[in-house]
Scaffold this active site. Structure first.
Site, PDB file in Angstrom:
ATOM      1  N   LYS A 198       9.239  57.866   3.277  1.00 17.56           N
ATOM      2  CA  LYS A 198       9.970  57.058   2.495  1.00 17.56           C
ATOM      3  C   LYS A 198      11.083  57.414   1.814  1.00 17.56           C
ATOM      4  CE  LYS A 198       7.083  52.898   2.717  1.00 17.56           C
ATOM      5  NZ  LYS A 198       6.425  51.800   1.955  1.00 17.56           N
ATOM      6  N   ARG A 209      -1.250  55.196   5.608  1.00 16.22           N
ATOM      7  CA  ARG A 209      -0.535  54.431   6.531  1.00 16.22           C
ATOM      8  C   ARG A 209       0.764  55.467   6.841  1.00 16.22           C
ATOM      9  NH1 ARG A 209       4.312  51.235   7.089  1.00 16.22           N
ATOM     10  NH2 ARG A 209       4.067  49.673   8.786  1.00 16.22           N
TER      11      ARG A 209
END
Length: 267
Positions: free
Chosen positions: A218, A252
């Site tokens: 991210k 995740r």
């Protein structure tokens, strides 16, 4: 603690990490299904406990595709995965109650992964309660177009904790007793706020719920270093290890094999 790995399968053409995209470039559903089945099989072999299917990108700045298009992409893949991997634990990344209901009619029990914690569709929580599904509630503010302007917190961890205190009471009142807490890394948080949340992740253990951490490749990594998501794998694994140490129960991830090796280190 045994940390579960949730592998990401994106049925989209605009997710921020290109290698996770399974949607055929021309929208061909047959090719999309084949791509998703192949990616799922690889992830299951590498150690994924959950496969998370998303048919609409929710990254900051993305455009929602709508519930009809989301289901058009998702339905055939769900059918193929249930046939090919009947024992696989499926998660569906959606905020539409109609998608949840259609998926339940098609494959039965699955995990609902809702980035809005029921705020974007008023029918979501009643539907989850009615069907008795396990549910991921994530913290965010605004939507994909506005969230980057909604990062004002006196104390981001305290604000997120207050949010989940209110959600836990709402869930209890509706009869939702199986839910997972996701602090929402990257959603209406600055890079610095994301790291504060990660450092203080153990504060969310007070809710007695599994904590899902979604930080794979991210912007809190690639913007910090001025690199691309494709270059963010090494730092991602460092943060995965740290999240495990701070109480994460589910990671995740885009890269299942690497996450599994990180979690298996004997230290």
């Amino acid at each position: 603690m045994n940390v579960k790995i949730m592998g990401i399968v994106n049925l989209t053409d605009d997710s921020y990490f290109a290698d996770s995209r399974c949607l055929a470039s021309d929208g061909n559903l047959k090719e999309t299904v084949a791509n998703a089945v192949a990616r799922t099989g690889k992830m299951l072999e590498e150690g994924a406990s959950i496969i998370d299917l998303g048919a609409c990108s929710t990254r900051p700045g993305s455009d929602p595709v709508g519930e009809e298009e989301e289901w058009r992409r998702l339905g055939p893949v769900l059918e193929a995965l249930r046939s090919q991997y009947p024992e696989a634990r499926i998660s569906i990344d959606t905020y539409w109650a109609s998608v949840v209901r259609k998926a339940y009619e098609l494959i039965g029990d699955f995990l609902v992964n809702d980035i809005s914690a029921g705020e974007d569709d008023p029918e979501m929580l009643p539907t989850v309660a009615e069907l008795g599904l396990e549910y991921v509630a994530m913290h965010k503010r605004g939507n994909s177009k506005t969230m980057t302007s909604l990062c004002q917190y006196e104390d981001v961890t305290a604000a997120v904790a207050d949010y989940f205190q209110a959600f836990s009471e709402k869930a209890a009142s509706m009869g939702i007793d199986r839910w997972i807490l996701d602090p929402g890394f990257g959603f209406a948080k600055t890079v610095e706020q994301n790291y504060q949340l990660l450092r203080e992740l153990d504060r969310f253990q007070v809710f007695g719920r599994p904590i899902l951490v979604g930080i794979s490749r991210k912007s809190m990594i690639y913007r910090y270093f001025g690199i691309t998501p494709e270059e963010a794998l090494p730092a991602t694994q460092v943060l995965h290890w740290y999240a495990k140490e701070k109480g994460a129960g589910i990671l995740r991830v885009h890269d299942v094999a690497e996450a599994a090796r990180t979690l298996a280190l004997p230290i």
